[in-house]
Design a protein around this motif. Structure first.
Motif, short mmCIF file in Angstrom:
data_model
loop_
_atom_site.label_atom_id
_atom_site.label_comp_id
_atom_site.label_asym_id
_atom_site.label_seq_id
_atom_site.Cartn_x
_atom_site.Cartn_y
_atom_site.Cartn_z
N ILE A 113 0.94 -1.23 0.03
CA ILE A 113 0.07 -0.03 0.03
C ILE A 113 0.91 1.16 0.10
O ILE A 113 0.48 2.24 -0.56
CB ILE A 113 -0.87 0.18 1.25
N ASP A 114 2.07 1.30 0.48
CA ASP A 114 3.10 2.29 0.59
C ASP A 114 3.37 2.69 -0.56
O ASP A 114 3.62 3.91 -0.92
CB ASP A 114 4.15 1.95 1.60
N MET A 115 3.19 1.82 -1.85
CA MET A 115 3.60 2.30 -2.85
C MET A 115 2.90 3.48 -3.47
O MET A 115 3.30 4.39 -4.41
CB MET A 115 3.59 1.18 -3.98
N LYS A 116 1.75 3.81 -2.98
CA LYS A 116 0.82 4.70 -3.27
C LYS A 116 1.50 6.22 -2.91
O LYS A 116 1.12 7.24 -3.14
CB LYS A 116 -0.52 4.69 -2.73
N ASN A 117 2.47 6.06 -1.70
CA ASN A 117 3.03 7.35 -1.34
C ASN A 117 4.24 7.88 -2.22
O ASN A 117 4.81 8.89 -1.95
CB ASN A 117 3.46 7.05 -0.13
N THR A 118 4.48 7.14 -3.13
CA THR A 118 5.92 7.57 -4.03
C THR A 118 5.42 8.60 -5.09
O THR A 118 4.42 8.71 -5.50
CB THR A 118 6.28 6.24 -4.65
N ASP A 119 6.79 9.18 -5.38
CA ASP A 119 6.73 10.09 -6.51
C ASP A 119 7.46 9.40 -7.83
O ASP A 119 7.21 9.97 -9.03
CB ASP A 119 7.45 11.25 -6.27
N MET A 120 8.17 8.47 -7.72
CA MET A 120 8.87 7.91 -8.78
C MET A 120 9.19 6.31 -8.44
O MET A 120 9.67 6.08 -7.32
CB MET A 120 10.37 8.71 -8.53
N MET A 121 8.91 5.64 -9.69
CA MET A 121 8.98 4.09 -9.44
C MET A 121 9.85 3.73 -10.68
O MET A 121 10.12 4.11 -11.61
CB MET A 121 7.50 3.46 -9.89
N LEU A 122 10.78 2.82 -9.94
CA LEU A 122 11.80 2.10 -10.97
C LEU A 122 11.19 0.77 -10.87
O LEU A 122 11.79 0.06 -9.88
CB LEU A 122 13.32 2.30 -10.90
N ILE A 123 10.86 0.21 -11.83
CA ILE A 123 10.16 -1.30 -11.71
C ILE A 123 11.31 -2.18 -12.67
O ILE A 123 11.29 -1.78 -13.92
CB ILE A 123 8.83 -1.31 -12.09
#
Lengths: 864, 193, 304, 269
Positions: free
Chosen positions: A6-16
Motif C-alpha cells: 500500500i505504501d507504494m501509493k506514497n511514492t513520486d517515482m518508481m523504477l520497476i
C-alpha cells in the motif's frame, strides 16, 4: 520489501526492473497505479520484454537480460556526477565517509584485491575499513598514509585476531578478519580512499556509452531515464521520494545479490530508504516464501537469519562469538548493532528446539545441530543426487523437476535415488518423473526409486501463517477438511518423524540424541496444532523474566511480548526471534484484522503483524534528517519528540526509542556500523564490496569492461556429464529468459479449467526480426535448443522484444513462460509437447544467494 | 395453516415482539417461517495461496459441522476488509474455487515400487512405516558424526528436504525442528529459487 | 429472466406496433467506462464474465497472442484484445482493449433484426438479446459495426454481452466492473462517466504526455454506453480495430426508418420502467415491476 | 480512500416506495410493511421540519439527550392518531390510552424512551417512531467525521446497531452497520460479532433462505445474538431498513432457534 504494497501509493517515482508486477501481482499493482493517478508519480520500467507492467509506464527501456548492474551502475554514476543525491543522508546514514583499507583494489580488470585463481575465492582482508577515527580535513595522501601507518601497529582488530590465532590449536585456519571498532572517516568525503571516492571512481567507468554497449539501451534513452529517476533530487530537493521494485528478474542471475545491492546503493545515495514511498522492494512470487526464508527453510541459516554452525565451532561459545558482530563505527557516532543480541536469539531457539535437553552444561545442545561448511543449495541437491550421494528426498510442495534448472538432470538424479516422498495437491512432474516423456515401460522397470505420493492439504484446508512480501504475518483459518484421505501437512510430517523416533527408541542407531530429545510436547503429537507451534515460535518465559528498564516481568509460562525479553541464560525459549511479539500473552497479533489507518499512509498498524515488532517500513529512522525531523512533513513515518525524549510516529520506530539525534546513532541498526553500506566490508558478499557488471554465465559477448574476466570470478559451475554450457561459438547466440503469466500460477493452475482456457498452451516469444530471419510465423512450432535440452512450443512473434545492438553486435532475446510440463489438463490431452521450460536452463548459481540463472542463458532457435 | 402454540410462544418471547405485543397478524409470517429452507454458511478468512501480495479472501462453505456434513465451498470472495486487495481478485484468485474443489486433486496415498510401471494405493499407516524405515536405513548408513579433521559435524548429507511455497510458518518450523534434528544439511525451499 | 423486466424498454427489434412505455419517463442512461490507459490486460474481467453468466468452457488454441481467443464468442462475451503498436518516435505501445458489446445509442444489431422482440434496447441504454425470440438469421451480426454478436450453431441463436442487464436490473454494476484489480473499469450514469473519462484524458494530456488522449464515444452511432479513455483518441483503429466512425449498413438504416414513426406513437401509451439502482442516489422515480409485453396502467406515482 | 461511510441525506421517499413494493412481493409481511410505510411518511414530516427549522445538535452532549424538541414533540399527537387509526391492535390500543395523557406525560415518555433499553416496548415504539427522524436529521447535520471508525456502537449517538449492510467493494461485500437510533451507517468488518466481538468464524454462522436471497441472519454462537444483513452486492435495489423488515420470517426463525436480535427494528421484529 523494506516497505509495503500500500505504501507504494506514497511514492513520486518508481523504477520497476527485474519484476513484472502487473503480470504477477495484479492486485498489488493497484497501488503503483494509485500513485500515478493520485500523485502523478512517474514509472520507469526496464525489462528484456515490453511487459504488461510496461503498458502503464512513463518510460520503458528494453535491456539485455543480465545486464542490470551496468544500468544501475550507470544511474549511480549519473546521480553522483549531477549531484542528484541527498548529501546529508549520504554522509550521516551511509558509510560513504568511511575510509577503506590500504591495499584495496577496484576491479578495473574484473578482479578485486585478494583473488586466488587456484581456489577461485577471494582473500577478503583488504575489503575492510581503515582504523583511525576522524580524518576530516586530513585528506592529503601523505596524511592518509601517516594515519594508516600510525594505526597499523596497534590495530585492535589485529590484536584480537592474533590472540584468537594463538589460542587456536595448530593447523586450524586463522579466524576471519574483523571490522575495526574505531573506523577512520572523512566527513568531507574527499579522502581518496573514502567509500564515496572509491564508489565514484568505480562507477565512473559506467558511462552512458558503456551502458549502451553492455545493456543495449541507447545512450539517449538511458540519459532520459537517468534524468527522470534522479529528478526527485533535482536542485537539492529532499522532499520527494522514489521506490525501486524488483523480483526474480534480479535474483535469478549469477550475480543476483549484487544487482539488488546496486539498487540499494542507489536508494541510499538518493536517501530513499526508510521513507514512506521509498525503499527497495522485493515483490516475491509466492504466498509464503518470505516466511519460508524467515523460518530458515533454506540450508544456510537458522530461524530468524541466524548463521548456521560450522565444523570449526567446536562449542556453543565459539559459535556464538563467531556470529555475534561487534560495533564498528566512528568513535563519535553511536551504533545500536542489534545483532549483538544474537546470543539471546540463539539460546532461545535451541530451547525451543530441544527443551530441557538444551542446558548451559551441554552448550544448549549445540551439537544436536548439523554443521554446515559448504553449499547445500537446491541445485546442489540434484547434483549430489546425480552423483549418488543423496539417496532420499522429501518434496513437500516443491516441484523440483519442473523448477529445475536443467530438469533432465533432476530426472536422471531421481532415477539414481533410493526413495522419493512427495506430498502434493495434484499429480506433479516430480512424483511422475519415472513416467515422464521418453521413458518407456522397459525403462521404468530399470528405475529402482521407490516413490511415495502423499495427498496433502490445500491452502483452504489448513490454518497457519503466511508472510507476504511486505513482511506481514497473516494467520488464515481452515475452511474445510482436506478431500478424501488427504491429510494436513503437519500431520504427515509429525507422523513420519514420530515413527522414525520410535524406530530409534526401539532399535537405536546413529546419533539418536537429537531425534529423541527434540521438544515435542504438542497436545496431539501426531497432528500438532499450528496454534501451539505459532506460540512456540513467538516464545515464552521459562522462568520469570524482568525487563530492567521498564521493570515489566513476564511470568514463567507466559508468552513473550517482544524480542527484548529473550534471554541467553535459558530462561526463555522462542523458535524465531523475528516473530517474537507476534503472539504475546494477550493473543495472536497476526490474527488481527483492524482496518484503521490513522495516518492515511496505508500503514494499517492493526492489520496482522509485521516483523520486526510490527514495523511497516524498515529503517524508518532514516525518514528524518539528522535532527530527527521528517524529510517530508506530509509523509511522516516517525520523528523525534524532544519533549517526550523519544522517537514516536505513525509507524513503530525501527530504532532505539530513546536515542537522541545528538547521539548520532545510525538508522541501519542491523549493521554493526549503524549505517547503510555502500561498500560492503569483509566477506558479507562473496564477489566484491561494490557490485561490478559481469556477464551472465552463458553470454553472447565478452564483458566490455574486462573481456578477460567476463563472468563472475567466484561462480562455480557444476561438473557432471549433464552440466553442459553453451557458447556463441557453438551457435548458441540467442539470449533466453523465463517468466510467468498473470493467467497462471507456476505449475499449479494447469489443473484448473478456467486458467487453461485463458492461456491454453506453452509458447515462446520471439522478436519479429528473428522470426523473419528464421522463416517463422506466429503459431508455428519452434525448437529452442540449449546446451542441455530441446524445448518445443509454438511461436509468438512479437514487436515487444526487439533486436538489440550489444557491443556493436545485433543480438536477439526470446522469452519462455514456464507454466507447462507433463502433468496437467492439456498435457494429458496430448495438446502440448510435454517439455519443461527448465530443461533448458543452466545449472549455475549466484555465489551469495545460490539462486540459479533462469534468466539470460543462451539458446538456438529454429522452426520445428 | 396450523401454527403450533410452541412456535408462536417462543417467537413472541424472543424475536417477534411486534407480532405479540404490537398485535400484528402473526399467522402469515409464521407460516412463511415454517416453510423456510434455511442453509447455514460459514465464512472463513483466508489468504490467496498464489502470489505474495496476500490478497484476503473469504471462503464461503455450506454444511453444518454439528451434523457431520463435509463442507462444500460455494463461493470465494475477495475480502473487502483487506487493506491491500480491498475485495479485488486477479484472474487466478477469481478461479480459486476451482483450485479447492478440483477433481484432479490427489486423495489417496500411493506408492510406486522399484521397477514398477504403475501407482498402487497404500494405507497411510503402511506408507508412514515404510518411509520411516527408509529414512532410518539411509541415515544409519550415511550419518557423519565427525569429519575428516575430527571435528564434530553430526550431519546427514544423503537425505534432502524441499519445501513448498504455501507451507505455513508453523509447518516450516516443524521442518527445521525435525529435519535439523535428523542431521539434514540439505534443507531447501521454493524460496531459494 | 424476470430481472430484465425491471428495465424500461425503449426499442424492440422487428416490432410491428408501438414500443410500450416508450417516452413516458426520462430514464438515466448507464455507461461503462474503460480506461484503456490503466488496463494491464489481466483478464480478471473475462473470468468474472464467464462466471457470472455461467458460460460454458470453451477450449482455446494458442494464436500468436496473449489474447484468450481471436474474437468474442457466443459463450465468451468479454475479451481483452491485445495489439502491439509502434509509434512514430519508435517507442512501443501494447494496447489492451476490453472488447464487448458497446451498447450503441443507435444499435445496428437491433436495426437489422427482423425478429419481434429478439433485440431490445432499454431506456437506460442497454441493448439486450432475447434468445427466446431469436430466429437465428444472423442479420444482427452483419448489422453490428463492432463485430460483437456471435452465433451458436448448436442452439441456432445469437448471443452477446448484456451489460449484465440482469445485474443492472437489480441495481448492481456489471460483473466485469467489480472484478477489475487496477480500477480501470467504472460504471455509472453516462453523464458521470463522460466527466470522469474527460478528466482522466486531460490528466493524460497534461501530465503523461499523450497529447491526443481522449474519450471514445462515437457520434456516428449516437454515442455508446461503453466508452473508452484512449491514449490516442484520434486513431481508435489502433486498439484492435476500434472503428473511428462506426456506422450501420445503409440497408438496415432504411429498414429501421419504416418503424420509427410507429415507435413514436407508442410513446403515448403508458408504461413505466425502472431506473437501475445505481442512479437511485440521483433523481428518484417510481418503478413498479412491469413485464414489457403486458401493458399496465402507469400507476401515476411519479413523485418529486 | 475514506473508510467512513459517507452520510447521504436520508431518503424517505425511497423507503416508503420500497415498503410498498416489498409488500406486494412478500404478502406475509404486507401488514407490517404497510404500517411501516405509514410511519415512515410520518417520520418524513419530522425530518423535514427539523431541516426547515435549521436545528443543530450540541456536539459536546450525547445526541440521545437532545432529541425531544418541539418539531418532534409537537407531532406526537399526530403519531398517536395515526397509530390509533392504522396501527395493529396492540399499538392502536396503546395509542388510545396515550391520547388521554397530557403533553407533559408525552414528553416524559419520550425522554424516558429516548435512551436505549427503555422497558415498555410499546412506549418505546412511540418514542422511536417520533424521535428516530430527529436523531437521523441531527446526525446528518452534525457531519461528525468517523472515517476509520470501526467499533460496534454508533459513532454519532452511541446506540446499538439494528441491521447490517453489505456494499460492493471490489469483488466482495463490505459490511457496515446501521444505527438503531439515528440510522448512521458505519463500517464494521466482516466475520466479527458486533455484540460480543467473537471472531471465530466457526461460531459465526450465516443463515439464509431462498425466499430472501439478499437478506441473511448473521448470528453468533457465543452470545446467541444476531443481526440481519441486507446484501447490496446481491440486490442493489434493496433499501436496507425496509428490506430488513420484509424479511421478518428470518427473525422468527432465528428466535425459534434461540437467537436474540441485538436491537429490534421499529416494527418490534
Amino acid at each position: 520489501m523494506t516497505n509495503g504494497w500500500i505504501d507504494m501509493k506514497n511514492t513520486d517515482m518508481m523504477l520497476i526492473m527485474g519484476g513484472n508486477p502487473a503480470e504477477n501481482h495484479p492486485c498489488g499493482f493497484k497501488w503503483p497505479i494509485e500513485a500515478k493517478r493520485a500523485r502523478n508519480a512517474k514509472m520507469i520500467v526496464v525489462d528484456p520484454r515490453f511487459t504488461r507492467t510496461a503498458v502503464v509506464a512513463d518510460q520503458f527501456l528494453q535491456i539485455r537480460a543480465g545486464t542490470d548492474i551496468a544500468f544501475l551502475g550507470g544511474l549511480i554514476s549519473y546521480a553522483l556526477q549531477n549531484n542528484r543525491i541527498n548529501k546529508e543522508y549520504v554522509v550521516n546514514y551511509t558509510n560513504a565517509a568511511f575510509v577503506v583499507k590500504e591495499g584495496f583494489k577496484l576491479p578495473e580488470d574484473g578482479l578485486y584485491s585478494g583473488f586466488d585463481p587456484a581456489t577461485q575465492v577471494y582473500n577478503k582482508s583488504t575489503w575492510n575499513y581503515e582504523e583511525g577515527g576522524n580524518l576530516t580535513g586530513k585528506a592529503a595522501a601523505g596524511a592518509t598514509m601517516m594515519a594508516a601507518a600510525m594505526h597499523a601497529g596497534a590495530h585492535p582488530a589485529m590484536v584480537v585476531a592474533a590472540a584468537a590465532t594463538a589460542a587456536a590449536k595448530p593447523g586450524a585456519p586463522p579466524p576471519p578478519p574483523m571490522l575495526p571498532p574505531n573506523v577512520a572517516y572523512d566527513l568531507s568525503l574527499e579522502h581518496p580512499r573514502s567509500v564515496y571516492q572509491l564508489l565514484k571512481k568505480h562507477y565512473s567507468r559506467y558511462t552512458p556509452e558503456m551502458v549502451e554497449r553492455i545493456t543495449g539501451i541507447p545512450k539517449e534513452q538511458f540519459l532520459k531515464a537517468a534524468d527522470l529517476f534522479t529528478s526527485i533530487r533535482k536542485d537539492g530537493d529532499t522532499k520527494k521520494v522514489g521506490t525501486i521494485i524488483y523480483a526474480v528478474g534480479w535474483t535469478q542471475h549469477t550475480f543476483g545479490t549484487q544487482i539488488i545491492r546496486t539498487a540499494a546503493m542507489l536508494q541510499l545515495l538518493l536517501g530513499n530508504v526508510g521513507r514512506a514511498g521509498g525503499g527497495v522492494n522485493a515483490l516475491r512470487g509466492h504466498a509464503n516464501i518470505q516466511g519460508a526464508t524467515d523460518m530458515a527453510g533454506v540450508f544456510d541459516i537458522l530461524p530468524g537469519y541466524l548463521k548456521v554452525p560450522v565444523p570449526n565451532d567446536k562449542d556453543f561459545d565459539t559459535y556464538i562469538n563467531r556470529i555475534t558482530p561487534k560495533a564498528a563505527k566512528p568513535k563519535e557516532w553511536d551504533s545500536f548493532n542489534y545483532w549483538s543480541n544474537t546470543p539471546r536469539f540463539a539460546v532461545s531457539l535451541l530451547k525451543a528446539m530441544y527443551g530441557d535437553a538444551a542446558s548451559k552444561e551441554n552448550g544448549w545442545a549445540f551439537h544436536y545441530l548439523p554443521k554446515v561448511d559448504r553449499r547445500y543449495s537446491v541445485t546442489d541437491i540434484w547434483d549430489d543426487m546425480y552423483r549418488g550421494k543423496v539417496k532420499g528426498i522429501f518434496a513437500f510442495g516443491m516441484n523440483g523437476v519442473a523448477i529445475g534448472p536443467n530438469s533432465k538432470k533432476n530426472i536422471e538424479a531421481l532415477k539414481k535415488a533410493d526413495w522419493l516422498v512427495v506430498c502434493e495437491l495434484f499429480p506433479d512432474e516430480t512424483s511422475s518423473f519415472w513416467e515422464s516423456p521418453g521413458i518407456t515401460a522397459e525403462d521404468q522397470k530399470k528405475i529402482n526409486t521407490t516413490v511415495y505420493r502423499l495427498p496433502g492439504a490445500g491452502f483452504a484446508e489448513k490454518d497457519g501463517t503466511f508472510v507476504n512480501s511486505a513482511r506481514w504475518l497473516q494467520w488464515k483459518n481452515a475452511a474445510l477438511p482436506p478431500p478424501g484421505e488427504a491429510k494436513l501437512d503437519q500431520e504427515i510430517l509429525a507422523r513420519i518423524f514420530l515413527k522414525i523416533r520410535e524406530l530409534y527408541q526401539k532399535e537405536g542407531g546413529k546419533f539418536p540424541d537429537a531425534i529423541l530429545k527434540a521438544a515435542w510436547s504438542y497436545t496431539n503429537p501426531n497432528n500438532p496444532s499450528l496454534v501451539e507451534v505459532a506460540k512456540e515460535i513467538n516464545g515464552k518465559a521459562l522462568a520469570d523474566v524482568t525487563d530492567e528498564k521498564t521493570q515489566t516481568t513476564i511470568k514463567a509460562g507466559q508468552q513473550l511480548p517482544g524480542f527484548g525479553f529473550l534471554r541467553d541464560d535459558g530462561s526463555t525459549s522462542g523458535g524465531n526471534w523475528l516473530y517474537c511479539g507476534s503472539w504475546p500473552e494477550a493473543g495472536p497479533l497476526m490474527q488481527r484484522r483492524g482496518t484503521e489507518d490513522p495516518s492515511g499512509l496505508g500503514i494499517y498498524p492493526n492489520w496482522g503483524w509485521s516483523w520486526p515488532m510490527n514495523r511497516r517500513v524498515m529503517y524508518n529512522r532514516a525518514s528524518c534528517d539528522v535532527s530527527g525531523k521528517p524529510w517530508d512533513p506530509s509523509r511522516k513515518q516517525v520523528w523525534w519528540n524532544e519533549a517526550a525524549g523519544k522517537w514516536v510516529g505513525n509507524d513503530v520506530p525501527d530504532f532505539k526509542p530513546d536515542s537522541k539525534p545528538q547521539d548520532h546513532m545510525g538508522p541501519f541498526i542491523m549493521n554493526p556500523e549503524g549505517v547503510g553500506r555502500l561498500f560492503v566490508p569483509l566477506g558479507f558478499v562473496a564477489d566484491g564490496p561494490f557490485p561490478e557488471h559481469y556477464e551472465p554465465f552463458e553470454s553472447p559477448i565478452a564483458n566490455p569492461l574486462h573481456p578477460y574476466q567476463s563472468t563472475n570470478p567466484v561462480v562455480k559451475k557444476f561438473k557432471t556429464a549433464m552440466d553442459k554450457y553453451g557458447t556463441p561459438a557453438e551457435g548458441y547466440n540467442v539470449v533466453c529468459t523465463t517468466y510467468r503469466l498473470t493467467e497462471h500460477y507456476h505449475y499449479w493452475t494447469k489443473n484448473n479449467p478456467m486458467n487453461v482456457q485463458l492461456v491454453p498452451e506453452p509458447f515462446v516469444e520471439i522478436p519479429e526480426e528473428l522470426a523473419r530471419e528464421k522463416g517463422i510465423n506466429g503459431g508455428d512450432k519452434v525448437r529452442v535448443t540449449s546446451a542441455r535440452a530441446e524445448y518445443i512450443a509454438k511461436a509468438m512473434v512479437t514487436k515487444r522484444i526487439r533486436p538489440m545492438k550489444i557491443d556493436g553486435k545485433t543480438t536477439y532475446q526470446i522469452g519462455i513462460p514456464i507454466h507447462w510440463g507433463y502433468r496437467g489438463i492439456v498435457e494429458e490431452e496430448g495438446k502440448t509437447a510435454k517439455d519443461l521450460a527448465n530443461e533448458l536452463s543452466p545449472t549455475v548459481i549466484d555465489p551469495n544467494a545460490h539462486t540459479p540463472e533462469f534468466k539470460g542463458f543462451l539458446v538456438k532457435l529454429e522452426k520445428a | 395453516m396450523e401454527v403450533s402454540r410452541r412456535t408462536f410462544f417462543k417467537a413472541g418471547l424472543l424475536g417477534g415482539v411486534g407480532l405479540t405485543v404490537f398485535g400484528f397478524d402473526a399467522a402469515p409470517l409464521l407460516a412463511q417461517t415454517q416453510g423456510l429452507k434455511i442453509s447455514r454458511t460459514t465464512e472463513t478468512r483466508s489468504t490467496c495461496p498464489y502470489c505474495s501480495v496476500s490478497c484476503g479472501v473469504i471462503i464461503h462453505t455450506i454444511g453444518d459441522k454439528a451434523k457431520n456434513v463435509t463442507p462444500q465451498v460455494v463461493h470465494v470472495e475477495g475480502d473487502p476488509d483487506h487493506p491491500i486487495n480491498r475485495g479485488t481478485l486477479c484472474p487466478k484468485g477469481s478461479s480459486l474455487q476451482q483450485d479447492i474443489m478440483n477433481e484432479r486433486r490427489l486423495t489417496k496415498p500411493q506408492v510406486r515400487r522399484p521397477g514398477s510401471t504403475k501407482w498402487e494405493d497404500i494405507s497411510w499407516d503402511q506408507a508412514i512405516s515404510d518411509i520411516a524405515r527408509l529414512v532410518k536405513k539411509t541415515r544409519d548408513d550415511t550419518f557423519i558424526a565427525t569429519d575428516s579433521e575430527g571435528r564434530t559435524v553430526n550431519r546427514l548429507e544423503s537425505i534432502a528436504f524441499t519445501g513448498g511455497c504455501t507451507d505455513t510458518n508453523e509447518f516450516n518450523f516443524l521442518v527445521v525442528k525435525t529435519m535439523r534434528s535428523l542431521g539434514l544439511t540439505y534443507i531447501e525451499n521454493q524460496a531459494r529459487v | 429472466m424476470t430481472e430484465r423486466r425491471t428495465l424500461q424498454t425503449e426499442q424492440i427489434s422487428g416490432h410491428p406496433g408501438p414500443v410500450p412505455g416508450m417516452g413516458m419517463q426520462r430514464n438515466l442512461e448507464v455507461c461503462k467506462l474503460i480506461d484503456a490507459t490503466t488496463c494491464i490486460g489481466c483478464k480478471a474481467c473475462e473470468v468474472a464474465c464467464v462466471e457470472w453468466n455461467d458460460l460454458p468452457f470453451q477450449p482455446t488454441t494458442f494464436d500468436n497472442t496473449y489474447q484468450t481467443m481471436p474474437e468474442t464468442n457466443w459463450n465468451y462475451w468479454n475479451l481483452i484484445k491485445f495489439r502491439e503498436h509502434q509509434r512514430e518516435d519508435g517507442t512501443l505501445m501494447w494496447l489492451m482493449r476490453k472488447d464487448q458489446c458497446m451498447h450503441c445509442a443507435d444499435p445496428g444489431c437491433l436495426a437489422a433484426c427482423p425478429a419481434d422482440g429478439a433485440i431490445v434496447k432499454y431506456a437506460n441504454g442497454i441493448v439486450d438479446f432475447h434468445q427466446e425470440n431469436c430466429i437465428g438469421c444472423e442479420f444482427c451480426v452483419s448489422g453490428c459495426p463492432f463485430n460483437i454478436p456471435k452465433f451458436n450453431p448448436a442452439t441456432k441463436k445469437v448471443y452477446k454481452c448484456t451489460l449484465c442487464s440482469d445485474r443492472v436490473g437489480q441495481g448492481l454494476e456489471p460483473a466485469c466492473i467489480k472484478a477489475c484489480p487496477t480500477g480501470c473499469l467504472h460504471f455509472g450514469t453516462k453523464e458521470d462517466m463522460k466527466m470522469l473519462a474527460e478528466t482522466r484524458a486531460k490528466q493524460l494530456r497534461d501530465v503523461s504526455g499523450f497529447k491526443d488522449a481522449g474519450v471514445y464515444d462515437p457520434e456516428s452511432i449516437g454515442g455508446t454506453h461503453v466508452i473508452y479513455v484512449l491514449h490516442d483518441a484520434k486513431n481508435p483503429e489502433l486498439y484492435s480495430g476500434l472503428p473511428k466512425d462506426p456506422s450501420i449498413p445503409f440497408a438496415y438504416k432504411a429498414w429501421k426508418s419504416i418503424f420509427k414513426p410507429l415507435g413514436l406513437i407508442g410513446a403515448t401509451l403508458g408504461f413505466v420502467g425502472v431506473v437501475f439502482h445505481y442512479v437511485f442516489e440521483g433523481p428518484k422515480r417510481e418503478q413498479p415491476e412491469v413485464p414489457p409485453p403486458k401493458p399496465e396502467p402507469p400507476a401515476g406515482r411519479k413523485e418529486l | 480512500m475514506n473508510n467512513g461511510r459517507d452520510m447521504t441525506r436520508p431518503d424517505w421517499e425511497k423507503r416508503i416506495r420500497r415498503a410498498r413494493e416489498l409488500a406486494a412481493q412478500y404478502p406475509a409481511a404486507a401488514e407490517v410493511l404497510g404500517f411501516y410505510g405509514e410511519i415512515a411518511a410520518f417520520q418524513r414530516e419530522i425530518f423535514v421540519a427539523a431541516a426547515a427549522e435549521n436545528l443543530h445538535a450540541d456536539p459536546m452532549r450525547p445526541l440521545g439527550e437532545q432529541l425531544v424538541r418541539p418539531a418532534a414533540l409537537g407531532r406526537f399527537p399526530a403519531l398517536v392518531e395515526l397509530v390509533e387509526k392504522k396501527g395493529p391492535a396492540g399499538l392502536a390500543q396503546a395509542a388510545r390510552e396515550l391520547r388521554q395523557e397530557t403533553p407533559d406525560e408525552w414528553r416524559a415518555l419520550l425522554i424516558k424512551n429516548s435512551q436505549p433499553n427503555g422497558s415498555d416496548l410499546t412506549h418505546r415504539f412511540f418514542a422511536r417512531a417520533c424521535l428516530q427522524p430527529m436523531a437521523e436529521y441531527l446526525a446528518f447535520d452534525s457531519k461528525v467525521q468517523f472515517s476509520g471508525y470501526s467499533g460496534p456502537l454508533c459513532p454519532v449517538c452511541g446506540d446499538k446497531p439494528q441491521l447490517s449492510v453489505l456494499r460492493p467493494e471490489g469483488d466482495g461485500g463490505k459490511r457496515s452497520l446501521v444505527c438503531s437510533c439515528c440510522a448512521t451507517e458505519w463500517d464494521f468488518r466482516r466475520i466479527l460479532c458486533p455484540n460480543c466481538a467473537e471472531e471465530d468464524h466457526g461460531k459465526l454462522p450465516r443463515f439464509s433462505a431462498e425466499d430472501f436471497p439478499h437478506v441473511r441472519v448473521e448470528a453468533c454462537e457465543t452470545c446467541k445474538r444476531y443481526l440481519k444483513s441486507v446484501d447490496l452486492t446481491t440486490n442493489g435495489l434493496a433499501v436496507p431498513v425496509v428490506d430488513e423488515i420484509a424479511a421478518a420470517p428470518l427473525d422468527l426463525w432465528a428466535a425459534e432457534h434461540g437467537y436474540q436480535k441485538i436491537e429490534l427494528n421499529l416494527m418490534g421484529l
